[in-house]
Design an enzyme around this catalytic site. Structure first.
Site, PDB file in Angstrom:
ATOM      1  N   GLY A  69      30.447 -12.793  -6.134  1.00 32.34           N
ATOM      2  CA  GLY A  69      29.592 -11.685  -5.746  1.00 32.34           C
ATOM      3  C   GLY A  69      28.253 -11.753  -6.459  1.00 32.34           C
ATOM      4  O   GLY A  69      28.064 -12.516  -7.407  1.00 32.34           O
ATOM      5  N   GLN A  71      23.798 -11.721  -6.742  1.00 32.74           N
ATOM      6  CA  GLN A  71      22.628 -12.460  -6.309  1.00 32.74           C
ATOM      7  C   GLN A  71      22.461 -13.720  -7.157  1.00 32.74           C
ATOM      8  O   GLN A  71      23.447 -14.280  -7.638  1.00 32.74           O
ATOM      9  CB  GLN A  71      21.400 -11.544  -6.411  1.00 32.74           C
ATOM     10  N   VAL A  72      21.216 -14.128  -7.373  1.00 28.23           N
ATOM     11  CA  VAL A  72      20.948 -15.360  -8.098  1.00 28.23           C
ATOM     12  C   VAL A  72      20.929 -15.107  -9.606  1.00 28.23           C
ATOM     13  O   VAL A  72      20.477 -14.057 -10.076  1.00 28.23           O
ATOM     14  CB  VAL A  72      19.608 -15.981  -7.646  1.00 28.23           C
ATOM     15  N   THR A  73      21.435 -16.074 -10.369  1.00 27.41           N
ATOM     16  CA  THR A  73      21.338 -16.021 -11.814  1.00 27.41           C
ATOM     17  C   THR A  73      21.167 -17.433 -12.355  1.00 27.41           C
ATOM     18  O   THR A  73      21.205 -18.413 -11.612  1.00 27.41           O
ATOM     19  CB  THR A  73      22.550 -15.322 -12.463  1.00 27.41           C
ATOM     20  N   HIS A  75      22.341 -20.231 -15.449  1.00 28.72           N
ATOM     21  CA  HIS A  75      23.245 -20.631 -16.529  1.00 28.72           C
ATOM     22  C   HIS A  75      22.626 -21.806 -17.258  1.00 28.72           C
ATOM     23  O   HIS A  75      22.019 -22.689 -16.639  1.00 28.72           O
ATOM     24  CB  HIS A  75      24.612 -21.051 -15.979  1.00 28.72           C
ATOM     25  N   SER A 135      25.528 -10.783 -17.446  1.00 24.91           N
ATOM     26  CA  SER A 135      25.654 -10.622 -15.993  1.00 24.91           C
ATOM     27  C   SER A 135      27.106 -10.812 -15.583  1.00 24.91           C
ATOM     28  O   SER A 135      27.877 -11.497 -16.256  1.00 24.91           O
ATOM     29  CB  SER A 135      24.777 -11.654 -15.276  1.00 24.91           C
ATOM     30  N   LEU A 149      31.904 -13.538 -16.250  1.00 27.93           N
ATOM     31  CA  LEU A 149      30.726 -12.979 -16.921  1.00 27.93           C
ATOM     32  C   LEU A 149      29.935 -14.084 -17.602  1.00 27.93           C
ATOM     33  O   LEU A 149      30.453 -15.156 -17.910  1.00 27.93           O
ATOM     34  CB  LEU A 149      31.140 -11.912 -17.934  1.00 27.93           C
ATOM     35  N   CYS A 166      19.414 -11.550 -10.751  1.00 30.18           N
ATOM     36  CA  CYS A 166      20.347 -10.628 -10.082  1.00 30.18           C
ATOM     37  C   CYS A 166      19.684  -9.850  -8.951  1.00 30.18           C
ATOM     38  O   CYS A 166      20.157  -8.778  -8.553  1.00 30.18           O
ATOM     39  CB  CYS A 166      20.990  -9.684 -11.089  1.00 30.18           C
TER      40      CYS A 166
END
Length: 212
Positions: A69, A71-73, A75, A135, A149, A166
């Site tokens: 679930g 939007q964009v994040t 890492h 997030s 997370l 997000c």
């Protein structure tokens, strides 16, 4: 039943995602829950609801369309990922219960470093002074959760400037090291594992190195 916590170090996103899907697809009612604690090399991931306009200038960092679930994040090294592979049906948890549990585990971990953090009901994740420090992004299949997370511990935050984190334009990100210089990544791994285990109802968490 025990909880298996695995400290995997820095591992490729695609490989880890594939392993998560396989684990979830093949587990049964007797399979123990697991938490995978790790870091990823630099990567942007786009959630199922992700919109391309939130990818401003990814440049040389790869973009992967994921099945979680959100939007964009981003890492990258220095960010602690906790993938929670839980049998929600067996535990009697709903998705909202799990989101709240993850947020509380992060808040409790941060409090050990005298960092006052809080969740926001309208924007999942954890914040400090309106800056986002963690997030969340989950997927549930066959009554079991995967993904989880991402907690910013001690990392280069500049790649977040290449996206609307997000899906929020202008959202500022922060990490633990900028708020407390005594942060040690390996200690945060152990503390977050303990918090998650306790909130999930397990008496203790033993951290194993590697996949097996």
């Amino acid at each position: 039943m025990v909880l298996h916590c695995r400290d995997l170090g820095v591992v490729d996103y695609q490989e880890t995602w594939s392993r998560m899907k396989d684990f979830t697809q093949t587990r049964d009612s007797h399979t123990a829950d697991e938490i995978w604690l790790l870091q990823h090399p630099q990567v942007f991931t786009q959630g199922q609801a992700g919109k391309s306009e939130h990818l401003l200038m990814p440049g040389d960092i790869p973009v992967i369309q994921a099945d979680r679930g959100g939007q964009v994040t981003y890492h990258g090294p220095g960010q602690l990922i906790a993938y929670v592979l839980l049998d929600l049906k067996r535990a009697g948890f709903g998705v909202r219960d799990l989101v709240t549990l993850l947020e509380n585990a992060i808040v409790d971990t941060l409090s050990r470093y005298h960092i006052q953090a809080y969740p926001k009901p309208d924007a999942p994740g954890v914040y400090v002074n309106e800056q986002k420090i963690a997030s969340l992004g989950l997927r549930v299949r066959r009554g079991c959760s995967f993904h989880g997370l991402a907690l910013n511990v001690d990392m280069d935050l500049s790649p977040f400037d290449r996206i609307n984190p997000c899906g929020y334009q202008g959202l500022q990100m922060i990490d633990m090291a900028r708020l407390n210089q005594d942060v040690v990544f390996s200690n945060v791994v152990a503390q977050l594992a303990d918090q998650l285990a306790g909130l999930l109802g397990y008496s203790a968490s033993t951290i194993q190195k590697g996949w097996t």
